[in-house]
Design an enzyme around this catalytic site. Structure first.
Site: not given
Length: 330
Positions: A102, A205, A228
């Site tokens: 994170c 990603g 994500g």
């Protein structure tokens, strides 16, 4: 076929990434229905857990229909992380995941999340202690490094494997990059191609199209993809990728009726889980993507994202279906 510990997964599994205020039980349920092979909770503060903070504890809620499901925790203090492992175990997840990725300042400044990438020995020490603390498989999500001058992900991944993790997910950016620029999957492929690595290596990603997932699988040789941002307001993404894998053709986009039904179910599940106030508030970020591409939609979107009354939001869904029911999505 990749495995996380004893958990067998399909060829090139698709994982729902842990995302704060996104990957809660209602959204995980929708993604699971649409083909997500493994889902992860929002990341949970170890300090919040050991202090019994309500915001952290509620994130431990998991349901049988989600399995296999991982609970992700973050922190940088050994004692707190070990106590958090004990608490997490009681929720009976299939996996415990450690967040070493994170990039948010309030996490990094405590040396947690991607902040720990500046202290690899501590990263390894924490991981080894947590692996020893539990019988559950422990996995790690991390980034390439702190910045471009400190990318040692091949070495880091090997060291984490050597202390017992069962899989690693790597976001193809450094912490300094945050979410800017393009994700670099080449260093992730270097981890996978390390002859000493024998655990699954998942890429994360910019997996935002079925074609990107194919590239990650075929050109970079990774074991799976962690999805994500592409899934936010678009739980169908998992199904679309799997269809493309099988046919090399794009699946037709969901119809307006399917989108409204998903939004309606999402909101109702959120209300059932957290109550009307939080349920209404925390589903707002999904609506832009649920209805992306519709012209002259601002009036209806504003109704969805400004009303605190669930009845008003449900009514807005009905209006959208009535007015735009025949709209053809590209």
């Amino acid at each position: 076929m990749p495995k996380i510990g004893d958990i067998a997964l399909p060829d090139f599994p698709l994982l729902l990434a842990p995302m704060e205020d996104v990957s809660d039980p209602p959204f995980r349920a929708l993604c699971k229905e649409q083909g997500a092979d493994v889902v992860y909770t929002e990341f949970i503060s170890s300090e919040g857990l050991i202090r019994d903070a309500a915001k952290s504890v509620i994130k431990l809620d998991i349901y049988e229909k989600e399995r296999p499901v991982g609970i992700q925790i973050f922190g940088a203090e050994l004692d707190s992380m070990l106590q958090a492992v004990d608490i997490v175990e009681k929720s009976n997840p299939d996996i415990i995941d450690i967040n070493f990725g994170c990039p948010v300042k309030k996490v990094v400044c405590k040396n947690a999340g991607a902040g720990i990438l500046r202290d690899i020995p501590l990263m390894v020490k924490l991981t080894e202690a947590m692996v020893k603390r539990t019988k559950l498989p422990v996995t790690v999500k991390t980034r390439l490094g702190w910045d471009t001058n400190s990318i040692k992900i091949v070495e880091v991944a090997e060291r984490l494997q050597d202390v017992g993790i069962k899989a690693i997910s790597i976001h193809g950016r450094t912490r300094v990059q945050m979410y800017k620029g393009e994700a670099d999957w080449k260093p992730i492929a270097a981890v996978k191609n390390n002859p000493r690595m024998h655990i699954p290596v998942f890429g994360n990603g910019d997996v935002d199209t079925p074609e990107a997932a194919v590239r990650m699988r075929d050109d970079f040789g990774l074991d799976g993809a962690m999805i994500g941002r592409a899934s936010i307001g678009n739980p169908w993404f998992f199904k679309q990728v799997k269809h493309y894998f099988k046919t090399a053709r794009h699946l037709a986009p969901p119809t307006m009726e399917e989108r409204v039904e998903a939004a309606r179910r999402h909101l109702q599940m959120a209300i059932d889980w957290k109550g009307e106030k939080l349920g209404v508030f925390e589903t707002r970020r999904h609506y832009t993507n649920y209805f992306k591409g519709i012209p002259h939609f601002k009036e209806y979107r504003m109704k969805m994202v400004t009303s605190d009354d669930a009845a008003d939001v449900f009514a807005a869904f009905d209006e959208v279906l009535e007015k735009f029911g025949d709209f053809q999505f590209a």
